[in-house]
Motif scaffolding. Sequence first.
Motif, PDB file in Angstrom:
ATOM      1  N   SER A   1    -114.690  12.424 -15.188  1.00 15.33           N
ATOM      2  CA  SER A   1    -114.199  12.061 -16.522  1.00 15.33           C
ATOM      3  C   SER A   1    -114.343  10.560 -16.757  1.00 15.33           C
ATOM      4  CB  SER A   1    -112.744  12.498 -16.698  1.00 15.33           C
ATOM      5  OG  SER A   1    -111.900  11.850 -15.783  1.00 15.33           O
ATOM      6  N   TYR A   2    -114.206   9.754 -15.714  1.00 17.50           N
ATOM      7  CA  TYR A   2    -114.407   8.306 -15.861  1.00 17.50           C
ATOM      8  C   TYR A   2    -115.841   8.012 -16.284  1.00 17.50           C
ATOM      9  CZ  TYR A   2    -110.070   7.599 -13.168  1.00 17.50           C
ATOM     10  OH  TYR A   2    -108.780   7.598 -12.727  1.00 17.50           O
TER      11      TYR A   2
ATOM     12  N   SER B   1    -116.797   9.399 -19.798  1.00 18.24           N
ATOM     13  CA  SER B   1    -116.238   8.679 -20.943  1.00 18.24           C
ATOM     14  C   SER B   1    -116.774   7.258 -21.075  1.00 18.24           C
ATOM     15  CB  SER B   1    -114.711   8.628 -20.830  1.00 18.24           C
ATOM     16  OG  SER B   1    -114.318   7.823 -19.743  1.00 18.24           O
TER      17      SER B   1
ATOM     18  N   PHE C   1    -111.207   6.848 -23.500  1.00 18.01           N
ATOM     19  CA  PHE C   1    -110.797   7.592 -22.304  1.00 18.01           C
ATOM     20  C   PHE C   1    -109.338   8.023 -22.428  1.00 18.01           C
ATOM     21  CE2 PHE C   1    -108.606   7.591 -18.221  1.00 18.01           C
ATOM     22  CZ  PHE C   1    -109.323   8.562 -17.542  1.00 18.01           C
ATOM     23  N   LYS C   2    -108.493   7.098 -22.827  1.00 19.54           N
ATOM     24  CA  LYS C   2    -107.062   7.388 -22.953  1.00 19.54           C
ATOM     25  C   LYS C   2    -106.807   8.525 -23.942  1.00 19.54           C
ATOM     26  CE  LYS C   2    -102.814   5.164 -24.587  1.00 19.54           C
ATOM     27  NZ  LYS C   2    -102.245   3.904 -25.102  1.00 19.54           N
TER      28      LYS C   2
ATOM     29  N   TYR D   1    -109.779  11.888 -23.005  1.00 19.53           N
ATOM     30  CA  TYR D   1    -109.952  12.423 -21.661  1.00 19.53           C
ATOM     31  C   TYR D   1    -108.659  12.477 -20.872  1.00 19.53           C
ATOM     32  CZ  TYR D   1    -115.022  12.412 -21.960  1.00 19.53           C
ATOM     33  OH  TYR D   1    -116.313  12.699 -22.307  1.00 19.53           O
ATOM     34  N   ASN D   2    -107.622  11.787 -21.329  1.00 24.70           N
ATOM     35  CA  ASN D   2    -106.420  11.690 -20.507  1.00 24.70           C
ATOM     36  C   ASN D   2    -105.137  11.946 -21.296  1.00 24.70           C
ATOM     37  OD1 ASN D   2    -106.035  11.416 -17.744  1.00 24.70           O
ATOM     38  ND2 ASN D   2    -105.254   9.338 -17.949  1.00 24.70           N
ATOM     39  N   GLU D   3    -105.234  12.638 -22.409  1.00 25.68           N
ATOM     40  CA  GLU D   3    -104.082  13.086 -23.191  1.00 25.68           C
ATOM     41  C   GLU D   3    -103.124  11.962 -23.580  1.00 25.68           C
ATOM     42  OE1 GLU D   3    -102.432  16.079 -20.660  1.00 25.68           O
ATOM     43  OE2 GLU D   3    -104.197  17.347 -20.826  1.00 25.68           O
TER      44      GLU D   3
ATOM     45  N   TYR E   1    -102.404   9.251 -22.034  1.00 26.14           N
ATOM     46  CA  TYR E   1    -101.831   8.544 -20.884  1.00 26.14           C
ATOM     47  C   TYR E   1    -102.878   7.611 -20.289  1.00 26.14           C
ATOM     48  CZ  TYR E   1    -100.536   7.921 -15.968  1.00 26.14           C
ATOM     49  OH  TYR E   1    -100.276   7.387 -14.742  1.00 26.14           O
ATOM     50  N   LEU E   2    -102.468   6.410 -19.935  1.00 25.85           N
ATOM     51  CA  LEU E   2    -103.390   5.470 -19.286  1.00 25.85           C
ATOM     52  C   LEU E   2    -102.612   4.593 -18.317  1.00 25.85           C
ATOM     53  CD1 LEU E   2    -106.446   4.396 -19.472  1.00 25.85           C
ATOM     54  CD2 LEU E   2    -105.397   2.457 -20.612  1.00 25.85           C
TER      55      LEU E   2
ATOM     56  N   HIS F   1    -106.366   3.614 -14.184  1.00 23.35           N
ATOM     57  CA  HIS F   1    -107.333   4.302 -15.043  1.00 23.35           C
ATOM     58  C   HIS F   1    -108.123   3.287 -15.866  1.00 23.35           C
ATOM     59  CE1 HIS F   1    -104.598   8.069 -15.038  1.00 23.35           C
ATOM     60  NE2 HIS F   1    -105.649   8.320 -14.273  1.00 23.35           N
TER      61      HIS F   1
END
Length: 170
Positions: free
Chosen positions: A3-4, A7, A56-57, A60-62, A64-65, A69
């Motif tokens: 995912s990193y 994104s 990304f936040k 890809y990460n709902e 949350y960061l 990350h």
Amino acid sequence: MNSYLDSSYKFALIGGGFCLIAFILFGSLGYDAANFSMLLGYILTPVFLFVGIRFFKKYYNEGYLSFAHGMSVGFLIYMGIALVSGLGILIYLVLNPEAFETLKALKLQVLEVNEEMIKNQVGEESFAITLKNVQQMKPLDIALNDFLWKIVPGLFFTIIISIILRKNKI
């Protein structure tokens, strides 16, 4: 890790592409393309870092960061920008030796015009070493310099942006 990478690669490719295009464009207009590409990198890198980390936040990460990350995604973005720009510049200068010679002549001209000021600031010995190094400069030197000067501000801006966008789970 997927995912990193997924994104971040888009932002790295586009940012590096813009820097490479700027290098070619400013060089063809007769300017010091290396300096303009570096300056554009200082402007574009934080923009692409911010948008990429935020992307990304959000996607890809709902929402949350963590700091880790942000640093991971930011690292991939600024390293990608540096790689695309540096390798692109190297390939361009190797394939267009006249562009390299023009850039080298511009750098020698700057040294010649500012010779007295430079000697007063750093001394004659340092000026002579710098002059010799510029005369022996190769396309790899310009590409490597561009690569390194995309990484340094990239790390700095990644730290700041990761802190600003950080959102921990409650």
